[in-house]
Design a protein around this motif. Structure first.
Motif, PDB file in Angstrom:
ATOM      1  N   GLN A  86      20.428   6.524 -73.364  1.00 21.89           N
ATOM      2  CA  GLN A  86      20.757   5.139 -74.891  1.00 21.89           C
ATOM      3  C   GLN A  86      20.100   5.819 -75.874  1.00 21.89           C
ATOM      4  N   ASP A  87      20.742   5.092 -76.605  1.00 22.83           N
ATOM      5  CA  ASP A  87      19.984   5.466 -78.521  1.00 22.83           C
ATOM      6  C   ASP A  87      20.178   4.186 -78.433  1.00 22.83           C
ATOM      7  N   TRP A  88      18.762   3.549 -78.722  1.00 24.20           N
ATOM      8  CA  TRP A  88      18.113   1.936 -79.041  1.00 24.20           C
ATOM      9  C   TRP A  88      17.503   2.526 -79.302  1.00 24.20           C
ATOM     10  N   HIS A  89      17.557   1.412 -81.249  1.00 27.98           N
ATOM     11  CA  HIS A  89      16.751   1.631 -82.075  1.00 27.98           C
ATOM     12  C   HIS A  89      15.370   1.131 -81.913  1.00 27.98           C
ATOM     13  N   THR A  90      15.517   0.448 -81.149  1.00 26.17           N
ATOM     14  CA  THR A  90      14.054  -0.908 -80.986  1.00 26.17           C
ATOM     15  C   THR A  90      13.574  -0.377 -79.546  1.00 26.17           C
ATOM     16  N   ASP A  91      12.325  -0.791 -79.344  1.00 25.39           N
ATOM     17  CA  ASP A  91      11.712  -1.090 -78.379  1.00 25.39           C
ATOM     18  C   ASP A  91      12.755  -1.570 -76.993  1.00 25.39           C
ATOM     19  N   LYS A  98      16.898 -10.149 -85.580  1.00 26.24           N
ATOM     20  CA  LYS A  98      17.447  -9.397 -86.635  1.00 26.24           C
ATOM     21  C   LYS A  98      18.804 -10.427 -86.983  1.00 26.24           C
ATOM     22  N   TYR A 103      17.090  -8.317 -79.872  1.00 31.09           N
ATOM     23  CA  TYR A 103      18.103  -7.593 -79.280  1.00 31.09           C
ATOM     24  C   TYR A 103      16.676  -7.133 -78.715  1.00 31.09           C
ATOM     25  N   ASN A 366      21.284  -1.012 -77.527  1.00 30.95           N
ATOM     26  CA  ASN A 366      20.862  -2.353 -78.291  1.00 30.95           C
ATOM     27  C   ASN A 366      21.804  -3.813 -78.027  1.00 30.95           C
TER      28      ASN A 366
END
Length: 390
Positions: A86-91, A98, A103, A366
């Motif tokens: 999966q393409d997570w933008h955060t840990d 935010k 998240y 996310n």
């Protein structure tokens, strides 16, 4: 200042703590369970652990208030789905706040509910309770509601068990009175291998498996067009789905073995055993004679992967009315996803699903929960507190 910025949930630190423990179903949840057990013990609340057969996972059950009354059980699962690919933008295992959103894996499904319940322990203990509150935190819900079954086996034998249960799956704090059941099955097809140049002398396991999958697809189309239907669900009918298939070794070898996994997500009125029975009849009357004509040792075997009963509560049930009052909702809903609620109801415990967050965020990269949803979850808990105090 935006409204979201003014919301300061008392459960925020607990949410951060629980998300920081990566309890993916394939791994142990004991770190989280030990933390919760120690946390409760710090307030003088004892808890019982019910381990799996390996000892690497556990359910936790605890009671606040009188032990001789049924009370209300707050149920939630501690495991989360994987993040692989999966393409997570955060840990994913660290809460990031935010724009009024939190998240992290499990924020919506469903550690925020557990965190809210735990954050309210001091308030539950501040004054005597006339009605006890029980915590039931389970393992391996995401792979078939496995853990809670062991806990329910024990609760069923107790002289006093919960009088009602609220499962905190994400429903945007709308009371859910019904959900579909789920029956997952693995079909093994055993054929006869041979050189592909002599294909008619073999029994192609992949091709016969494909015929069963095609039959399942036909069942799905029939359910979609003929029903039965319940407009409270989306989709409003039983669904049939094949999700995994493996078979064969090389293109020039007629495959000997093939297996595939399929599921029924059925309306409460649809019997999953009858649905599977229809597939078995197709295999026995249409496929096996053709397979056995070439080799009697060939065959088809069905293996249950998991089964979760549906939930079916009434709008006029006292628990439904209570949860509507606690949530402030003026209506109830039905959902297509499964939970442990059907298992609690099957044990004789009236159960409703109601929790913060949106199921649309579950299992996705996310994943998030809105702070406004956390606030609604905490408001729900405060109203519950008012109901159970002496």
């Amino acid at each position: 200042m935006a409204e979201a910025d003014r919301i300061q949930p008392i459960s925020l630190e607990m949410i951060r703590t629980l998300i920081g423990m990566p309890t993916v179903s394939r791994d142990s949840n004991l770190e989280l369970i030990a933390y919760v057990q120690d946390y409760l013990k710090g307030f003088g609340v004892e808890s019982t652990l019910v381990h799996d057969e390996t000892g690497k996972k556990a359910n936790l059950y605890a009671t606040i208030g009188p032990k001789d009354k049924g009370g209300i059980c707050l149920s939630g699962h501690t495991d989360v789905v994987p993040i692989d690919g999966q393409d997570w933008h955060t840990d994913p295992f660290q809460v990031v706040e935010k724009d009024g959103l939190l998240y992290g894996r499990g924020t919506s499904d469903m550690k925020s509910f557990i965190a809210i319940a735990l954050a309210f322990v001091p308030e539950f203990l501040a004054k005597p309770l006339k009605t006890p509150i029980h915590f039931a935190f389970s393992y391996d819900e995401e792979v078939g509601c496995i853990g809670v079954r062991r806990l329910l086996d024990i609760l069923e034998k107790q002289p006093v068990k919960p009088a009602a249960c609220i499962v905190g799956e994400p429903t945007s704090m709308k009371p859910v009175v019904a959900h579909k059941g789920k029956k997952s099955t693995r079909c093994h097809v055993h054929g006869l291998e041979c050189h592909s140049s002599l294909a008619p002398t073999g029994v192609n396991a992949v091709e016969f498996a494909a015929e069963i999958v095609t039959y399942l697809r036909g069942m799905a189309k029939r359910k979609r067009t003929e029903g039965p239907f319940d407009p409270g669900f989306d989709p409003p009918h039983t669904t049939v789905h094949t999700g995994l298939m493996h078979g064969g070794t090389a293109l020039n070898i007629v495959p000997k073995d093939c297996y595939f996994d399929f599921e029924f997500r059925h309306l409460p009125e649809d019997d999953p055993e009858e649905l599977l029975g229809e597939v078995r009849e197709f295999v026995e009357t249409r496929l096996l004679p053709e397979m056995h004509a070439i080799d009697p040792a060939t065959g088809v075997r069905f293996e249950q992967i998991s089964q979760i009963p549906g939930l079916d509560m009434k709008d006029d049930d006292p628990l439904t009315q209570l949860v509507m009052a606690l949530s402030g909702a003026n209506s109830t809903g039905k959902v297509a996803f499964g939970t442990e609620a059907g298992l609690f109801q099957q044990t004789g415990i009236p159960t409703i699903v109601c929790g913060p967050g949106d199921i649309a965020q579950a299992h996705k990269p996310n994943e998030f929960i809105a702070l406004s949803q956390v606030a609604k979850g905490e408001a729900f808990m405060r109203r519950l507190l008012d109901k159970v105090r002496a």
